[in-house]
Design a protein around this motif. Structure first.
Motif, PDB file in Angstrom:
ATOM      1  N   UNK A   1       0.842  -1.191   0.000  1.00 21.14           N
ATOM      2  CA  UNK A   1       0.000   0.000   0.000  1.00 21.14           C
ATOM      3  C   UNK A   1       0.879   1.243   0.000  1.00 21.14           C
ATOM      4  N   UNK A   2       0.284   2.341  -0.429  1.00 18.58           N
ATOM      5  CA  UNK A   2       0.931   3.631  -0.685  1.00 18.58           C
ATOM      6  C   UNK A   2       2.384   3.764  -0.221  1.00 18.58           C
ATOM      7  N   UNK A   3       3.283   3.753  -1.195  1.00 17.33           N
ATOM      8  CA  UNK A   3       4.710   3.937  -0.947  1.00 17.33           C
ATOM      9  C   UNK A   3       5.187   5.019  -1.882  1.00 17.33           C
ATOM     10  N   UNK A   4       5.565   6.171  -1.322  1.00 11.69           N
ATOM     11  CA  UNK A   4       5.911   7.315  -2.169  1.00 11.69           C
ATOM     12  C   UNK A   4       7.150   7.057  -3.012  1.00 11.69           C
ATOM     13  N   UNK A   5       7.954   6.047  -2.661  1.00 10.39           N
ATOM     14  CA  UNK A   5       9.142   5.737  -3.438  1.00 10.39           C
ATOM     15  C   UNK A   5       8.869   4.732  -4.541  1.00 10.39           C
ATOM     16  N   UNK A   6       7.674   4.186  -4.597  1.00 11.87           N
ATOM     17  CA  UNK A   6       7.319   3.201  -5.612  1.00 11.87           C
ATOM     18  C   UNK A   6       6.929   3.923  -6.896  1.00 11.87           C
ATOM     19  N   UNK A   7       7.706   3.762  -7.974  1.00  8.35           N
ATOM     20  CA  UNK A   7       7.391   4.495  -9.215  1.00  8.35           C
ATOM     21  C   UNK A   7       6.109   4.035  -9.879  1.00  8.35           C
ATOM     22  N   UNK A   8       5.540   2.936  -9.411  1.00 13.30           N
ATOM     23  CA  UNK A   8       4.292   2.442  -9.997  1.00 13.30           C
ATOM     24  C   UNK A   8       3.068   3.164  -9.439  1.00 13.30           C
ATOM     25  N   UNK A   9       3.235   3.914  -8.360  1.00 10.46           N
ATOM     26  CA  UNK A   9       2.093   4.516  -7.676  1.00 10.46           C
ATOM     27  C   UNK A   9       2.152   6.043  -7.753  1.00 10.46           C
ATOM     28  N   UNK A  10       1.173   6.701  -8.390  1.00 10.40           N
ATOM     29  CA  UNK A  10       1.103   8.165  -8.315  1.00 10.40           C
ATOM     30  C   UNK A  10       0.867   8.574  -6.868  1.00 10.40           C
ATOM     31  N   UNK A  11       1.699   9.445  -6.344  1.00  5.54           N
ATOM     32  CA  UNK A  11       1.612   9.824  -4.932  1.00  5.54           C
ATOM     33  C   UNK A  11       0.442  10.776  -4.719  1.00  5.54           C
ATOM     34  N   UNK A  12      -0.612  10.286  -4.100  1.00  2.00           N
ATOM     35  CA  UNK A  12      -1.814  11.106  -3.923  1.00  2.00           C
ATOM     36  C   UNK A  12      -1.589  12.270  -2.967  1.00  2.00           C
ATOM     37  N   UNK A  13      -0.490  12.260  -2.219  1.00  2.00           N
ATOM     38  CA  UNK A  13      -0.214  13.381  -1.321  1.00  2.00           C
ATOM     39  C   UNK A  13       0.231  14.630  -2.080  1.00  2.00           C
ATOM     40  N   UNK A  14       0.345  14.511  -3.385  1.00  2.00           N
ATOM     41  CA  UNK A  14       0.734  15.677  -4.194  1.00  2.00           C
ATOM     42  C   UNK A  14      -0.442  16.611  -4.463  1.00  2.00           C
ATOM     43  N   UNK A  15      -1.675  16.090  -4.380  1.00  3.83           N
ATOM     44  CA  UNK A  15      -2.873  16.906  -4.622  1.00  3.83           C
ATOM     45  C   UNK A  15      -3.920  16.561  -3.573  1.00  3.83           C
TER      46      UNK A  15
END
Length: 506
Positions: free
Chosen positions: A138-152
């Protein structure tokens, strides 16, 4: 009638065909990809296998009663039906069965692109045993497969935690098990499938669709932002949770005033506001639930009149919004002869059009107080648009300033586009943002980092033009930066010539 209520009275088979067609219409899946399901009562309905996803007759929808072992219908169910059942079962096991009544699986282009990131995977065995991947994805900001929702902020509120499921053969029980594991480990609503697509759940197809497009739009903006050369700057999760909590605490209370008479002017403004909301949706400037539009109502001459305005509701489908869905908000001021002073921060009162016996009351946008603050600071601003269009949001992700002086049109329309941090913009119910606007100096558009675009105007048309030209120029700028650097904006002399030519009578 609120769009969510309309959805409740549509037959489930028709509802599935409508939403699948909408996915295809907005190019969020292909003719051969994508499937949807819903649970209505104790029956699960799912789109059929094969066929043209753009046109699926309602009579071809497959269904089965929960607990049964086979589907009914003239066409077999989608080959991904085990995945859908696994999602429902995982949510049931985690006591979320009342919150999860719809599953959406689609192959949107940008999220598929994210799912291709290697992330040190073993390329020789993409179908490796799931036992080798026991860690929580689940949500890992270092995982390039996941858009980081904490950006918006909007994406964070809509999507929650995002997970990645390992590759497995489409339609296989292994893929269903992988999705079950991801939802069981804490994924709130969205799962990215390695080299495949995305799975989203929700309490309705509208919510599932909204979560899906929120993540896809974020992914698009992250890709578009790359030419700027700045990293996307996520906000700490505890900060976002605090902002979300404050937004809920500031939620505008709902009242119904049976004695309030709606003027002809208000009726006309309702029609205009809905027209521009639907227009913005059609031009992909907003998504199905994102964005808030408001328009000030003229004073009626009453000594108690203060600020009154119309604003879009929270959670209502922007594509189908109607005049009755809009919320009327009023902030009264004390007359000079009143003995009891009213607070300097009086409560906004919401008056929905819906009758109290309606099965659902709409609630005003969570940004309503920010709109009110801007209106209060600027008597000459009558319209406010808050949006997250994909190209302009690329600038919001990075905090990179946007230069409007590349073309005469953008210089004339936009003039001076400001950039603010989320903290600066939202403090004191949006006072920082309100103080940034200065229509007399041409400051009518602000890019708020980690939030979106706020444009204002004297009329709905003026505010919409600001938004439309801003998004267009952000697109032009980003595309130009992929071809060459540095770019060549208008010179100072050229800008002065444009200003004198277009503003000499202002």
């Amino acid at each position: 009638m609120a769009s969510n209520v309309r959805q409740q009275v549509i037959p489930p088979k028709v509802l599935l065909t409508q939403w699948l067609g909408r996915l295809y219409e907005h190019r969020l899946t292909t003719t051969t990809g994508g499937n949807l399901s819903i649970i209505d009562g104790d029956v699960m309905y799912i789109t059929p296998s094969g066929g043209d996803k753009a046109i699926v007759p309602a009579e071809k929808i497959a269904y089965r009663k929960l607990g049964d072992s086979s589907f009914q219908g003239p066409v077999p169910p989608s080959m991904e039906w085990p995945l859908h059942l696994a999602a429902y079962e995982a949510c049931r096991r985690s006591h979320r069965e009342n919150e999860i009544r719809a599953v959406l699986h689609a192959h949107s282009k940008t999220l598929m692109a994210f799912s291709l990131a290697s992330c040190d995977r073993d390329k020789k065995d993409l179908g490796r045993n799931r036992e080798e991947k026991k860690h929580d994805d689940t949500q890992n900001e270092d995982d390039p497969r996941i858009p980081n929702t904490r950006c918006i902020l909007g994406a964070f509120q809509a999507c929650g935690k995002v997970a990645v499921a390992p590759y497995a053969l489409p339609g296989s029980q292994e893929l269903a098990d992988a999705c079950y594991d991801a939802f069981s480990k804490g994924a709130d609503c969205v799962i990215l499938l390695e080299n495949h697509g995305v799975v989203v759940v929700g309490e309705s197809l509208h919510q599932a669709y909204d979560r899906f497009v929120s993540l896809e739009s974020l992914a698009q903006s992250m890709v578009y932002s790359q030419p700027l050369g700045f990293e996307c700057k996520p906000v700490e999760e505890h900060v976002l949770r605090r902002l979300a909590h404050k937004a809920e605490k500031r939620a505008v209370p709902s009242f119904f005033d049976e004695n309030r008479v709606m003027s002809c002017i208000e009726k006309e403004l309702r029609a205009d506001l809905c027209k521009f909301v639907r227009r913005a949706y059609g031009q992909q400037l907003i998504t199905s639930s994102s964005g808030s539009f408001s328009v000030r109502l003229p004073k009626a001459g009453n000594a108690m009149d203060g600020l009154s305005f119309l604003i879009t509701p929270s959670g209502v489908d922007r594509k189908e919004i109607e005049e009755a869905d809009l919320c009327f908000l009023s902030k009264h001021v004390a007359s000079p002869n009143q003995e009891t002073m009213i607070s300097t921060q009086p409560t906004l009162l919401q008056f929905p059009v819906h009758h109290p016996s309606s099965p659902e009351r709409v609630s005003a946008s969570r940004a309503a107080r920010m709109h009110a603050t801007i209106f209060e600071h600027h008597p000459n601003i009558d319209c406010i648009l808050v949006t997250q269009p994909p190209y302009a949001t690329a600038f919001c992700l990075t905090g990179c300033p946007m230069d409007s002086g590349f073309m005469p049109e953008s210089h004339v329309v936009l003039r001076d586009v400001q950039t603010l941090t989320l903290k600066e913009a939202l403090k004191h119910n949006g006072e920082g943002l309100a103080k940034t606007f200065d229509p007399e100096k041409g400051i009518n558009s602000v890019l708020v980092q980690n939030y979106g675009v706020v444009t204002v105007g004297k009329s709905l048309l003026q505010a919409f033009v600001q938004l439309e030209v801003l998004e267009s120029m952000c697109c032009v700028t980003l595309q130009a930066m992929t071809r060459c650097r540095p770019l060549a904006p208008l010179t100072k002399k050229q800008r002065m010539e444009v200003t004198e030519a277009f503003f000499k009578h202002v």
